[in-house]
Write an enzyme that holds these catalytic residues in place. Structure first.
Site, short mmCIF file in Angstrom:
data_model
loop_
_atom_site.label_atom_id
_atom_site.label_comp_id
_atom_site.label_asym_id
_atom_site.label_seq_id
_atom_site.Cartn_x
_atom_site.Cartn_y
_atom_site.Cartn_z
N THR A 35 12.56 49.30 39.66
CA THR A 35 13.66 49.05 38.73
C THR A 35 13.71 50.10 37.63
OG1 THR A 35 13.63 46.69 39.18
CG2 THR A 35 14.53 47.34 37.06
N SER A 82 9.37 48.33 45.25
CA SER A 82 7.91 48.27 45.41
C SER A 82 7.47 47.40 46.59
CB SER A 82 7.24 47.81 44.12
OG SER A 82 7.47 46.45 43.89
N THR A 115 7.93 46.62 39.75
CA THR A 115 7.00 45.63 39.19
C THR A 115 6.54 44.57 40.19
OG1 THR A 115 8.86 44.30 38.42
CG2 THR A 115 7.90 45.86 36.84
N ASP A 116 7.33 44.37 41.27
CA ASP A 116 7.01 43.25 42.17
C ASP A 116 5.62 43.37 42.79
OD1 ASP A 116 9.47 42.19 41.63
OD2 ASP A 116 10.42 42.90 43.47
N1 LIG Z 1 11.31 45.11 38.25
C1 LIG Z 1 11.14 45.71 39.42
O1 LIG Z 1 10.73 46.84 39.46
C2 LIG Z 1 11.48 44.92 40.66
C3 LIG Z 1 11.82 45.72 41.88
N2 LIG Z 1 12.32 44.85 42.92
C4 LIG Z 1 10.60 46.46 42.45
O2 LIG Z 1 9.53 45.94 42.45
O3 LIG Z 1 10.75 47.55 42.94
#
Ligand SMILES: NC(=O)C[C@H](N)C(=O)O
Length: 347
Positions: A35, A82, A115-116
């Site tokens: 993200t 991710s 973040t995932d």
């Molecule tokens: N906040 C994020 O980065 C979520 C995103 N779907 C990822 O993990 O790539």
């Protein structure tokens, strides 16, 4: 103190840097997507956007303040959500960062990441990089195009942390939302909130005040930390498959054998409470363990806690299922026996 002071070495160090000032330290930012590199159709859109849409140059250019604290070189490793990070990407990342940090002109490394699964990648880097220099993994919860996007301030915080003299000797750290967190213990706790990365029991290592890192304690590595050297493995080869299975009422006793049949070389269990399983499932689990000899790590489906005393498997201690999977995969890759794996987990 600045790493580059002698005029005759400046030309070599300038190469590849997005901005250069001989009095500032050198940092490489490795971009993997997420993200923090996400792009939406409008500024008020914070879901349904594309993760990993913007390149590292765009991320660096959005934060000109970076060049006031460090010379930054951007390297695009991949640009994905991710959920699509895997052991080959992570091996490549470890090998590049290790080479970089072994260079006396480099001060530290920053990795941008979704973040995932950030808690998995950060732990992987923590276990596979041997350096006193800081490695900082950073992400964001709002895409780069959003109102009050958190990516730019998180990126500046991460770079400021990577050049901070108190950041050495702490292994890999996670930065989001003005917090400095340990790669070993910290997990994503909320699917949407900006203050999502936490370690309820172990706490944070420090905070950012006026975007400057402040630590609570002197450097130390967590108990149970173990280094896995993967610097010379061919990074294109995936590591042994490890599956995580989730415990619940009426869980199918067949899931353990199904994991083995689909190629799992190790299993991590998100068990009930402190690692328990319904009795019928436990019987079939024991049968699979006895028949195949496959290492099974008992972790928990609760967010926090400690798992010990499960006789049929290896107890995960404080590690949650996603972190247990990373450590088990590295242990299998390094051809450790079940007893050696037990010794690593059960400290
Ligand atoms: N906040 C994020 O980065 C979520 C995103 N779907 C990822 O993990 O790539």
């Amino acid at each position: 103190s600045p790493l580059i002071q002698l005029p005759h070495i400046v030309p070599r160090a300038v190469e590849g840097f997005e901005c250069f000032n001989a009095s500032l330290p050198n940092i490489t930012i490795y971009a993997t997507g997420g993200t923090i590199a996400g792009s939406a159709g409008s500024a008020d859109q914070t879901t349904g956007y594309q993760s990993g849409a913007l390149g590292i140059r765009t991320l660096i250019e959005a934060v000109p303040q970076l060049c006031n604290v460090s010379n930054v070189k951007g390297i695009q490793i991949v640009n994905v959500d991710s959920g699509d990070i895997n052991s080959t990407i992570l091996t490549n990342l470890t090998q590049q960062i290790q080479k970089d940090l072994d260079n006396p002109f480099m001060q530290g490394a920053v990795v941008t990441h979704g973040t995932d699964t950030l808690e998995e990648s950060a732990f992987f880097l923590d276990l596979t990089i041997a350096s006193e220099k800081p490695v900082v993994v950073v992400g964001s919860m709002r895409p780069a195009t959003a109102l009050s996007a958190d990516g730019p301030i998180n990126l500046l915080s991460a770079v400021k942390l990577a050049v901070n003299k108190n950041a050495k000797g702490r292994g890999t750290m996670i930065v989001l939302n003005d917090r400095i967190a340990s790669a070993r213990f910290t997990v994503k706790t909320n699917a949407n909130a900006v203050d999502t990365f936490k370690a309820e029991e172990q706490g944070f290592l420090g905070v950012f005040e006026d975007i400057n890192p402040l630590f609570f304690y002197p450097p130390s590595r967590p108990l149970g930390h173990r280094y896995f050297n993967i610097t010379s493995r061919p990074f294109q080869t995936p590591m042994p498959k490890v599956d995580v299975l989730y415990g619940h009422q009426e869980v199918s006793p067949e899931i353990f054998q199904a994991a083995v049949d689909s190629g799992a070389k190790g299993i991590v269990l998100a068990g009930l409470g402190a690692g328990y399983w319904p009795s019928v499932a436990l019987k079939s689990l024991e049968a699979v363990v006895n028949k195949t000899g496959i290492p099974v790590v008992a972790s928990r489906r609760t967010a926090w806690g400690y798992v010990e005393g499960q006789e049929w498997g290896i107890n995960a201690g404080f590690l949650n299922p996603s972190k247990s999977r990373i450590q088990l995969q590295l242990a299998l890759e390094n051809k450790l026996s079940n007893q050696e794996i037990k010794n690593i987990f059960e400290l």
